[in-house]
Design an enzyme around this catalytic site. Structure first.
Site, PDB file in Angstrom:
ATOM      1  CE  LYS A  87       3.319   6.781  -7.584  1.00  0.00           C
ATOM      2  NZ  LYS A  87       3.873   5.518  -7.062  1.00  0.00           N
TER       3      LYS A  87
HETATM    4  N1  PMP Z   1      -3.307   7.013  -7.194  1.00  0.00           N
HETATM    5  C1  PMP Z   1      -2.539   7.460  -8.311  1.00  0.00           C
HETATM    6  C2  PMP Z   1      -3.520   8.503  -9.116  1.00  0.00           C
HETATM    7  C3  PMP Z   1      -1.372   7.206  -8.522  1.00  0.00           C
HETATM    8  O1  PMP Z   1      -0.701   7.690  -9.855  1.00  0.00           O
HETATM    9  C4  PMP Z   1      -0.782   5.999  -7.903  1.00  0.00           C
HETATM   10  C5  PMP Z   1       0.459   5.604  -8.282  1.00  0.00           C
HETATM   11  N2  PMP Z   1       0.330   4.585  -9.051  1.00  0.00           N
HETATM   12  C6  PMP Z   1      -1.321   5.591  -6.580  1.00  0.00           C
HETATM   13  C7  PMP Z   1      -2.569   5.981  -6.303  1.00  0.00           C
HETATM   14  C8  PMP Z   1      -0.776   4.453  -5.643  1.00  0.00           C
HETATM   15  O2  PMP Z   1       0.478   4.915  -5.303  1.00  0.00           O
HETATM   16  P1  PMP Z   1       1.559   3.793  -5.014  1.00  0.00           P
HETATM   17  O3  PMP Z   1       2.273   3.781  -6.177  1.00  0.00           O
HETATM   18  O4  PMP Z   1       2.778   4.647  -4.041  1.00  0.00           O
HETATM   19  O5  PMP Z   1       1.103   2.545  -4.487  1.00  0.00           O
END
Ligand code: PMP
Length: 345
Positions: free
Chosen positions: A45
């Site tokens: 993120k």
């Molecule tokens: N794994 C974790 C621990 C996350 O916090 C997130 C974000 N929601 C994701 C995977 C998935 O990433 P994305 O939001 O880019 O699909």
């Protein structure tokens, strides 16, 4: 030569790709993990926080002292708060009252102002964290609402960084990309870049048992009867995220809480990589996929490991939590914890 950086944000991106050697031994392909925990905020993120905030700066929306607002109790909040510190922005995060106190402490340690909103109300209730964040953003001058689930700058961040990194680290030899979908930004943004280089690359999304993404991808429909609560944080959703570029994804694999939890621990024990719960989820998806699809020894598979296991010490890495979920027997004989009560001569 060791590098010296101007500030912590210069460390965002360029994360390592590491070959998995043991947990993948049943799979004939070469499998690599992209370790997003090597970002300074310990997750993928960081990339979207920096990209979205810098886009707003370029448009002149953010100036020193402006405010950044988002609804998150997770990785995005940590990343926004970190970027805000270096760039001089206030950070307001609306979270649900189900958020664990240690996460709220983490966000506050990074200077964020945290609004704790009731989880039990509907999304359109003025007290819900969605509505609180929207209202705070609307009422605060010089503010932006990150809105990661619907912001196209989210997949764009990965299109511009994660995708090109994977292409260059695999020297263009990647054949399969697997990643967990929450907002879908990580997978679909990376996939868009990679498929532009080679349209034959297979892109596999990971969804949670209890989420609607897989069925929506296959049928274009939402099946409300599939929605139920689950434990894996950051994976799957009960709404369709506008940031998820569904056309970039070939297939979804759905994993459940129990299998993903065991696989998370297996990766730590077999590879020495302490990943978060979704690290186990993406590896679990590869295991399930390999039962349906025959990999060859020439295949080069990349799994994106989104964050670090230190955030899950009281959850998947905790035997009592595993037992409380029914994922481990209560009478398990522990031989990894030795209490020394006396010294023998
Ligand atoms: N794994 C974790 C621990 C996350 O916090 C997130 C974000 N929601 C994701 C995977 C998935 O990433 P994305 O939001 O880019 O699909």
């Amino acid at each position: 030569m060791m590098n010296v950086f101007d500030n912590i944000l210069d460390l965002i991106g360029s994360t390592p790709l590491v070959k998995l050697n043991t947990v993948t031994k049943e799979i004939p392909a070469t499998v690599y993990a992209k370790l997003e925990s090597f970002n300074p905020g310990h997750s993928t993120k960081d990339r979207i926080a920096l990209h979205i905030i810098e886009a707003a700066e370029r448009k002149g929306i953010l100036k020193p002292g402006s405010t950044i607002v988002e609804t998150t109790s997770g990785n995005t909040g940590f990343s926004i708060a970190m970027v805000g510190i270096i760039k001089g922005y206030r950070c307001i995060l609306a979270v649900s009252d189900k958020t664990k106190p240690e996460k709220i402490a983490y966000l506050k340690a990074l200077g964020a102002i945290v609004y704790i909103c009731p989880a039990s109300v509907l999304a359109d209730d003025p007290r819900s964290y969605y509505e609180v964040a929207k209202r705070v953003a609307a009422e605060t001058p010089d503010s932006i609402y990150i809105n990661q689930y619907f912001n196209q700058l989210n997949p764009e961040a990965h299109y511009l960084s994660t995708g090109p990194e994977i292409w260059s680290q695999t020297k263009g030899k990647i054949t399969h990309l697997f990643a967990c979908c929450g907002t879908g930004g990580t997978l679909s943004g990376s996939a868009k870049f990679l498929k532009e280089q080679n349209p034959d690359i297979k892109v596999i999304g990971v969804d949670a048992d209890g989420s609607i993404l897989k069925t929506y991808h296959e049928t274009g429909e939402i099946h409300p009867d599939e929605i139920h609560s689950y434990q894996i944080e950051g994976l799957g959703k009960n709404l369709i995220p506008g940031a998820l570029l569904f056309e970039q994804i070939d297939e979804f694999v759905r994993v459940n809480d129990e299998n993903a939890a065991h696989t998370t621990r297996e990766i730590a024990l077999k590879e020495g990589i302490m990943g978060g719960y979704t690290t186990g989820a993406v590896m679990q998806a590869l295991k399930q996929y390999s039962e349906m699809y025959e990999f060859s020894k020439n295949d080069r598979v990349v799994l994106i490991f989104p964050d670090h296991g230190s955030r899950y010490i009281t959850k998947v890495y905790n035997d009592e939590w595993m037992q409380s979920q029914g994922f481990m027997a209560n009478d398990i004989q522990k031989d990894d914890e030795i209490f020394v009560t006396e010294f023998a001569e």
